[in-house]
Scaffold this motif. Sequence first.
Motif, PDB file in Angstrom:
ATOM      1  N   ALA A  93       0.829  -1.212   0.000  1.00 33.73           N
ATOM      2  CA  ALA A  93       0.000   0.000   0.000  1.00 33.73           C
ATOM      3  C   ALA A  93       0.862   1.260   0.000  1.00 33.73           C
ATOM      4  O   ALA A  93       0.567   2.231  -0.711  1.00 33.73           O
ATOM      5  CB  ALA A  93      -0.921  -0.014   1.223  1.00 33.73           C
ATOM      6  N   LYS A  97       0.855   4.062  -3.049  1.00 34.85           N
ATOM      7  CA  LYS A  97       0.497   5.461  -2.760  1.00 34.85           C
ATOM      8  C   LYS A  97       1.602   6.425  -3.184  1.00 34.85           C
ATOM      9  O   LYS A  97       1.333   7.544  -3.619  1.00 34.85           O
ATOM     10  CB  LYS A  97       0.233   5.626  -1.262  1.00 34.85           C
ATOM     11  CG  LYS A  97      -1.074   5.001  -0.784  1.00 34.85           C
ATOM     12  CD  LYS A  97      -2.276   5.857  -1.142  1.00 34.85           C
ATOM     13  CE  LYS A  97      -3.543   5.311  -0.518  1.00 34.85           C
ATOM     14  NZ  LYS A  97      -4.730   6.151  -0.829  1.00 34.85           N
ATOM     15  N   TYR A 152      -9.114  -2.961   3.028  1.00 38.36           N
ATOM     16  CA  TYR A 152      -9.899  -1.734   2.829  1.00 38.36           C
ATOM     17  C   TYR A 152      -9.306  -0.577   3.634  1.00 38.36           C
ATOM     18  O   TYR A 152      -9.201   0.557   3.135  1.00 38.36           O
ATOM     19  CB  TYR A 152     -11.344  -1.984   3.244  1.00 38.36           C
ATOM     20  CG  TYR A 152     -12.218  -0.750   3.150  1.00 38.36           C
ATOM     21  CD1 TYR A 152     -12.732  -0.334   1.924  1.00 38.36           C
ATOM     22  CD2 TYR A 152     -12.514   0.008   4.288  1.00 38.36           C
ATOM     23  CE1 TYR A 152     -13.524   0.803   1.834  1.00 38.36           C
ATOM     24  CE2 TYR A 152     -13.297   1.144   4.206  1.00 38.36           C
ATOM     25  CZ  TYR A 152     -13.802   1.543   2.972  1.00 38.36           C
ATOM     26  OH  TYR A 152     -14.562   2.676   2.884  1.00 38.36           O
ATOM     27  N   THR A 153      -8.891  -0.859   4.853  1.00 40.69           N
ATOM     28  CA  THR A 153      -8.321   0.193   5.707  1.00 40.69           C
ATOM     29  C   THR A 153      -7.027   0.736   5.125  1.00 40.69           C
ATOM     30  O   THR A 153      -6.813   1.963   5.062  1.00 40.69           O
ATOM     31  CB  THR A 153      -8.059  -0.356   7.119  1.00 40.69           C
ATOM     32  OG1 THR A 153      -9.293  -0.836   7.671  1.00 40.69           O
ATOM     33  CG2 THR A 153      -7.483   0.723   8.023  1.00 40.69           C
ATOM     34  N   ASN A 155      -6.047   0.749   2.055  1.00 41.63           N
ATOM     35  CA  ASN A 155      -6.317   1.483   0.822  1.00 41.63           C
ATOM     36  C   ASN A 155      -6.897   2.866   1.107  1.00 41.63           C
ATOM     37  O   ASN A 155      -6.757   3.790   0.290  1.00 41.63           O
ATOM     38  CB  ASN A 155      -7.290   0.684  -0.046  1.00 41.63           C
ATOM     39  CG  ASN A 155      -7.531   1.329  -1.396  1.00 41.63           C
ATOM     40  OD1 ASN A 155      -6.604   1.523  -2.170  1.00 41.63           O
ATOM     41  ND2 ASN A 155      -8.782   1.662  -1.684  1.00 41.63           N
ATOM     42  N   SER A 156      -7.511   3.034   2.274  1.00 44.48           N
ATOM     43  CA  SER A 156      -8.158   4.307   2.609  1.00 44.48           C
ATOM     44  C   SER A 156      -7.239   5.273   3.362  1.00 44.48           C
ATOM     45  O   SER A 156      -7.559   6.465   3.467  1.00 44.48           O
ATOM     46  CB  SER A 156      -9.410   4.044   3.456  1.00 44.48           C
ATOM     47  OG  SER A 156     -10.305   3.168   2.787  1.00 44.48           O
ATOM     48  N   LEU A 157      -6.128   4.789   3.880  1.00 47.36           N
ATOM     49  CA  LEU A 157      -5.252   5.639   4.686  1.00 47.36           C
ATOM     50  C   LEU A 157      -4.496   6.647   3.819  1.00 47.36           C
ATOM     51  O   LEU A 157      -4.101   6.340   2.693  1.00 47.36           O
ATOM     52  CB  LEU A 157      -4.239   4.773   5.442  1.00 47.36           C
ATOM     53  CG  LEU A 157      -4.783   3.887   6.564  1.00 47.36           C
ATOM     54  CD1 LEU A 157      -3.674   3.026   7.137  1.00 47.36           C
ATOM     55  CD2 LEU A 157      -5.405   4.748   7.666  1.00 47.36           C
ATOM     56  N   PRO A 158      -4.283   7.865   4.320  1.00 44.24           N
ATOM     57  CA  PRO A 158      -3.477   8.844   3.587  1.00 44.24           C
ATOM     58  C   PRO A 158      -1.998   8.458   3.608  1.00 44.24           C
ATOM     59  O   PRO A 158      -1.565   7.630   4.406  1.00 44.24           O
ATOM     60  CB  PRO A 158      -3.715  10.145   4.369  1.00 44.24           C
ATOM     61  CG  PRO A 158      -4.089   9.702   5.736  1.00 44.24           C
ATOM     62  CD  PRO A 158      -4.830   8.408   5.572  1.00 44.24           C
ATOM     63  N   THR A 161      -0.065   8.716   6.992  1.00 45.50           N
ATOM     64  CA  THR A 161      -0.332   7.622   7.934  1.00 45.50           C
ATOM     65  C   THR A 161       0.334   6.330   7.471  1.00 45.50           C
ATOM     66  O   THR A 161       0.865   5.564   8.279  1.00 45.50           O
ATOM     67  CB  THR A 161      -1.843   7.395   8.080  1.00 45.50           C
ATOM     68  OG1 THR A 161      -2.480   8.630   8.444  1.00 45.50           O
ATOM     69  CG2 THR A 161      -2.129   6.344   9.144  1.00 45.50           C
TER      70      THR A 161
END
Length: 322
Positions: A93, A97, A152-153, A155-158, A161
């Motif tokens: 991840a 990103k 899911y978590t 993939n959603s983190l900036p 973080t």
Amino acid sequence: MTSITRNLPPFVKDLGVSIVGKKCYISLVENLNVGDIDCVKYAISKGLGIGIVVGGSVMKVPQMLLILNAGSAEGLSLPAYILETLSYAITLAYSVKNQFPFSTYGENLFLTIQDILITLLIIAFAPSKKPASSNKPRDLTVALLSMAGIAYTLNSLPISTLALAQIATLPLSLFSKVPQIAQNAKAKSTGQLSAVAVLAQILGCVARLFTTATEVKDPVVFTAFALALVLNSVLGVQMWMYWDAKPAAPVAAKHKKDEDEGEEIVSPQLREEAKASAYAYEGLGYGVPSSQQRFGTPPRSFSPVAGSPVAGQRRWARKTVD
């Protein structure tokens, strides 16, 4: 020679440029300038990266085949694989990103998927102490839902973080190997642990140190791979030390063997009663019964007399063991 390299088919040139970039392609391929150290290092790094990604796509397959063929996950640490899967997922991840080149992290995608499958196999083939009330379907469902939630978590983190989470992969890498190392040391065996997978991880870490230093230059990622190399090397040493050690037979298989052989553990009390039954036969003039008579149903003509030590308390066993 340069007249040939400068006139290669367009699809070859496009592929080369996509791998090493236009500048290094012209320098190394078209001009054959092997003295361009920076481009040589970059090309080696790209080649290693592609090799690692391809190798990573099948790295854990031998481990999965070992589990399936043996019908057992004996010797494999479930906590170790859970933590390792989480570590790979975070690195994946974080790299996505930051839009790192796929060749610098691509194997993490395949290793994450393979580790998820191995984790599920360990749960599925774990010895069950109470087969009649096995909770394996529930455990597998909980594991799948947990993995989906973590994916899911992440993939959603900036990015900020995820950067902190990437730092956390250092202790995760440490603790993901320690349970397996400790379990191997305690059992004096590596069980169903795959030597091919361990060796591939060692070589992959060495190559990743080079590609990270050449292309990414991220100290956090570099340190993570360095630590992983040390711990995978420890597993490699254990594979060498315990190479001839055989894993313990699975509990379920042992129980099945006992049932097939008709063995039954008999308490000391029942053993004494069986001996008393033999004495009763002899005292009534029947002689010492054969092993089948001694531990089977007594003949119909036999009826213990009143006051006999075994009257009214017949208990029979198929076999006694000391």
